[in-house]
Scaffold this motif. Structure first.
Motif, short mmCIF file in Angstrom:
data_model
loop_
_atom_site.label_atom_id
_atom_site.label_comp_id
_atom_site.label_asym_id
_atom_site.label_seq_id
_atom_site.Cartn_x
_atom_site.Cartn_y
_atom_site.Cartn_z
N ALA A 27 0.86 -1.19 0.00
CA ALA A 27 0.00 0.00 0.00
C ALA A 27 0.89 1.23 0.00
N ILE A 28 0.37 2.31 -0.53
CA ILE A 28 1.00 3.62 -0.42
C ILE A 28 0.12 4.47 0.48
N VAL A 29 0.73 5.04 1.51
CA VAL A 29 0.04 5.97 2.40
C VAL A 29 0.39 7.39 1.98
N ASP A 30 -0.62 8.19 1.67
CA ASP A 30 -0.47 9.62 1.35
C ASP A 30 0.47 9.88 0.17
N PRO A 31 0.10 9.44 -1.02
CA PRO A 31 0.91 9.74 -2.20
C PRO A 31 0.67 11.18 -2.67
N HIS A 61 -0.84 15.68 0.62
CA HIS A 61 -1.01 14.27 0.96
C HIS A 61 -1.81 13.49 -0.08
N ILE A 62 -2.64 14.18 -0.85
CA ILE A 62 -3.52 13.48 -1.81
C ILE A 62 -3.23 13.83 -3.26
N GLY A 63 -2.25 14.71 -3.51
CA GLY A 63 -2.06 15.25 -4.84
C GLY A 63 -1.74 14.22 -5.91
N GLY A 64 -1.12 13.10 -5.55
CA GLY A 64 -0.81 12.07 -6.54
C GLY A 64 -1.75 10.89 -6.53
N ALA A 65 -2.76 10.91 -5.66
CA ALA A 65 -3.60 9.72 -5.45
C ALA A 65 -4.42 9.35 -6.68
N GLU A 66 -5.07 10.34 -7.29
CA GLU A 66 -5.93 10.03 -8.42
C GLU A 66 -5.11 9.50 -9.60
N GLU A 67 -3.95 10.11 -9.87
CA GLU A 67 -3.09 9.63 -10.95
C GLU A 67 -2.59 8.22 -10.67
N LEU A 68 -2.16 7.97 -9.43
CA LEU A 68 -1.68 6.64 -9.07
C LEU A 68 -2.78 5.60 -9.23
N SER A 69 -4.00 5.95 -8.81
CA SER A 69 -5.13 5.04 -8.96
C SER A 69 -5.43 4.78 -10.43
N ARG A 70 -5.40 5.83 -11.22
CA ARG A 70 -5.72 5.70 -12.65
C ARG A 70 -4.69 4.82 -13.36
N LEU A 71 -3.42 4.95 -13.01
CA LEU A 71 -2.36 4.19 -13.68
C LEU A 71 -2.31 2.74 -13.24
N PRO A 91 -9.02 21.70 -6.51
CA PRO A 91 -8.48 22.71 -7.44
C PRO A 91 -8.11 24.02 -6.74
N GLN A 92 -8.93 24.45 -5.79
CA GLN A 92 -8.63 25.67 -5.05
C GLN A 92 -7.39 25.48 -4.17
N GLN A 93 -7.25 24.30 -3.55
CA GLN A 93 -6.05 24.02 -2.75
C GLN A 93 -4.79 24.13 -3.60
N CYS A 94 -4.86 23.60 -4.82
CA CYS A 94 -3.70 23.63 -5.72
C CYS A 94 -3.29 25.07 -6.00
N ARG A 95 -4.25 25.92 -6.28
CA ARG A 95 -3.94 27.33 -6.54
C ARG A 95 -3.35 27.99 -5.30
N MET A 96 -3.92 27.69 -4.14
CA MET A 96 -3.49 28.33 -2.90
C MET A 96 -2.05 27.99 -2.53
N GLY A 98 0.29 26.52 -4.66
CA GLY A 98 1.23 26.50 -5.77
C GLY A 98 1.48 25.15 -6.38
N PHE A 99 0.50 24.23 -6.28
CA PHE A 99 0.61 22.92 -6.91
C PHE A 99 0.07 22.99 -8.34
N PRO A 100 0.55 22.13 -9.24
CA PRO A 100 -0.06 22.05 -10.56
C PRO A 100 -1.55 21.75 -10.43
N PRO A 101 -2.38 22.24 -11.35
CA PRO A 101 -3.83 22.04 -11.22
C PRO A 101 -4.22 20.57 -11.23
N LEU A 102 -5.14 20.22 -10.34
CA LEU A 102 -5.64 18.86 -10.22
C LEU A 102 -7.16 18.90 -10.11
N PRO A 103 -7.86 17.91 -10.69
CA PRO A 103 -9.32 17.88 -10.56
C PRO A 103 -9.75 17.33 -9.21
N ALA A 104 -10.95 17.71 -8.79
CA ALA A 104 -11.54 17.11 -7.60
C ALA A 104 -11.80 15.63 -7.84
#
Length: 211
Positions: A27-31, A61-71, A91-96, A98-104
């Motif tokens: 398992a990966i915790v907090d990708p 903590h969650i910024g890579g989770a959706e991509e990791l799940s999709r792959l 998406p608002q967190q990413c802007r706040m 300075g992370f690259p944009p990510l979908p909810a």
């Protein structure tokens, strides 16, 4: 149980790769990000990813989770549903911050106090530990005497509570009533920085030390 701590993103958030020796399931915790690096470590160790676990809904903590799940096709599990608003506002967190944009996105399974998560022959218990966020959880391996506590507790510090729906009193309650009873010998992996153990923090953490 084996583990590797993999700090990712400019926030140096501690993603953890954990696995069962017998089955090689992992398992990966907090990708939080750097998904290719996380996948490379999984391949290097010869593991089969079976779970993506989240302690809370902050972007580091969650910024890579959706991509990791999709792959990988592996479902996202946790945290507690009280953090749903953070996933909706990703998406608002990413802007706040300075992370690259990510979908909810929405995890496939929310976790609650008393739930368990299996990784091969290993089992993690779920503790609801609000304060840093309302839906924060911690994960505990009784067998390994090891806990993953996200941003609740750190070496000589505690989690911030000045984010939306943070609560300082709830955070202290989570530490003293949920984490301390697990035992002074329990080591923990925090969301940032070095490992420690509950005994050391109970005795000497300047935010928590008992007189």
């Amino acid at each position: 149980m084996q583990y590797r701590i993999i700090p990712v993103t400019p926030f140096q958030q501690n993603s953890s790769l954990i696995w069962c020796d017998n089955t090689r399931q992992a398992a990966i915790v907090d990708p939080g990000g750097e998904v290719k690096r996380l996948l490379g470590e999984i391949e290097k160790q010869g593991l089969s990813l079976c779970s993506i676990l989240l302690t809370h809904g902050h972007v580091d903590h969650i910024g890579g989770a959706e991509e990791l799940s999709r792959l990988t096709g592996v479902p996202i599990t946790g945290p507690h549903q009280d953090d749903a608003f953070l996933f909706e506002t990703l998406p608002q967190q990413c802007r706040m911050f300075g992370f690259p944009p990510l979908p909810a996105f929405t995890p496939e399974r929310w976790l609650s106090e008393g739930n368990t998560v299996r990784i091969g022959d290993e089992e993690l218990s779920v503790l609801h530990t609000p304060g840093h966020t309302p839906g924060h959880i911690a994960l505990f391996s009784a067998h390994a005497r090891l806990a993953w506590v996200g941003d609740v507790l750190f070496y000589s510090s505690i989690g911030r509570t000045d984010f939306p729906r943070g609560n300082h009193e709830a955070l202290l309650h989570s530490i003293r009533r949920k984490l301390w009873p697990l035992g002074d010998d329990v080591r923990f992996i925090p969301g940032h920085g070095p490992m420690s153990d509950f005994g050391r923090e109970r005795r000497s953490n300047p935010f928590l030390a008992e007189s």
